[in-house]
Design an enzyme around this catalytic site. Structure first.
Site, PDB file in Angstrom:
ATOM      1  N   GLY A   1      -5.704   1.434   3.811  1.00  6.16           N
ATOM      2  CA  GLY A   1      -5.293   1.605   2.423  1.00  6.16           C
ATOM      3  C   GLY A   1      -4.501   2.887   2.254  1.00  6.16           C
TER       4      GLY A   1
ATOM      5  CD  GLN B   1      -3.813   8.482   0.747  1.00  7.68           C
ATOM      6  OE1 GLN B   1      -3.819   7.298   0.465  1.00  7.68           O
ATOM      7  NE2 GLN B   1      -4.446   8.965   1.805  1.00  7.68           N
TER       8      GLN B   1
ATOM      9  CB  CYS C   1      -9.315   9.677   3.171  1.00  4.67           C
ATOM     10  SG  CYS C   1      -7.870   9.900   2.124  1.00  4.67           S
ATOM     11  CG  LEU C   2      -4.622   6.871   6.355  1.00  3.08           C
ATOM     12  CD1 LEU C   2      -3.382   6.033   6.073  1.00  3.08           C
ATOM     13  CD2 LEU C   2      -4.926   6.895   7.850  1.00  3.08           C
TER      14      LEU C   2
ATOM     15  CG  HIS D   1     -10.667   5.695  -0.749  1.00  5.92           C
ATOM     16  ND1 HIS D   1     -11.503   6.477   0.018  1.00  5.92           N
ATOM     17  CD2 HIS D   1      -9.409   6.147  -0.495  1.00  5.92           C
ATOM     18  CE1 HIS D   1     -10.781   7.362   0.689  1.00  5.92           C
ATOM     19  NE2 HIS D   1      -9.509   7.174   0.401  1.00  5.92           N
ATOM     20  CD  GLU D   2      -6.353   3.838  -0.790  1.00  5.63           C
ATOM     21  OE1 GLU D   2      -5.670   4.809  -1.147  1.00  5.63           O
ATOM     22  OE2 GLU D   2      -6.917   3.779   0.324  1.00  5.63           O
TER      23      GLU D   2
ATOM     24  CG  HIS E   1      -6.018   8.645  -2.868  1.00  6.14           C
ATOM     25  ND1 HIS E   1      -6.106   9.949  -2.450  1.00  6.14           N
ATOM     26  CD2 HIS E   1      -6.500   7.888  -1.845  1.00  6.14           C
ATOM     27  CE1 HIS E   1      -6.633   9.979  -1.227  1.00  6.14           C
ATOM     28  NE2 HIS E   1      -6.882   8.744  -0.835  1.00  6.14           N
TER      29      HIS E   1
HETATM   30 NI    NI Z   1      -7.672   8.019   0.955  1.00  3.35          NI
END
Ligand code: NI
Length: 194
Positions: free
Chosen positions: A46, A51, A108-109, A150-151, A154
């Site tokens: 995701g 991000q 998370c990236l 989660h997204e 963000h």
């Molecule tokens: Ni994330």
């Protein structure tokens, strides 16, 4: 198509509250394409536009990035049970309903190498738009619901580490600072020149 630079927490870009997409144009489609490419390259499931420092309400999710479900009936059944139908771009999502709780070890990236438990709703229903501007409603369970929450966080400028204790967050912050030192732009450029 281009791989964009993923911002590492606590980069200030990750704190920005994203704005609604107003125009469903070619620029949006190219952002979505880039986000999928960036997410696949980083082995993520995701990504939120926040991000990659684009403060727009755009999310990409692919829970089966290696296409394993077509060969693994159990995985396919799992994904089906989550309401997941394949790679999806979600624009301007709004939470319509939420129920149940589950605890998932999230990653998370923007916080590479860190996983920790966060409590989320087990089921969420959202209303959103696809990149063509077509509205849809979606109900997601389990990992799919976790990924969406989660997204969506963000897009509000929230990263999952903010749910952890201050102590854990401080440890993670130091790890991320070390990571940044190890991967400075100078270092990458120098390596490429060599
Ligand atoms: Ni994330």
């Amino acid at each position: 198509m281009a791989v964009r630079k993923i911002r590492i927490w606590p980069d200030p870009a990750l704190k920005e509250v994203a704005k609604k997409v107003q125009t469903f144009n070619a620029e949006l489609k190219s952002l979505v394409t880039d986000m999928f490419e960036t997410m696949y390259k980083a082995n993520g499931v995701g990504l939120a536009a926040t991000q990659v420092a684009v403060p727009l309400r755009v999310i990409t999710i692919d829970l089966d990035p290696n296409g394993q479900a077509k060969d693994e009936p159990d995985l396919k059944a799992d994904l089906d049970s989550m309401g997941y139908k394949g790679p999806i771009a979600i624009i301007n999502p709004e939470l319509v309903a939420a129920e149940g709780e589950l605890i998932w070890s999230e990653g998370c990236l923007s916080v590479p190498g860190i996983n920790d438990e966060v409590e989320r709703h087990e089921t969420v229903t959202i209303k959103a738009f696809d990149p063509d501007g077509k509205v849809f409603t979606l109900t997601a369970h389990n990992l799919f619901a976790v990924a969406i929450q989660h997204e969506m966080d963000h897009l509000e400028g929230r990263v999952f580490v903010e749910y952890l204790s201050k102590l854990k967050r401080d440890v993670i912050r130091r790890k991320m600072e070390r990571l940044k030192v190890e991967s400075t732009d100078d270092g990458v450029e120098a390596a490429q020149i060599v």
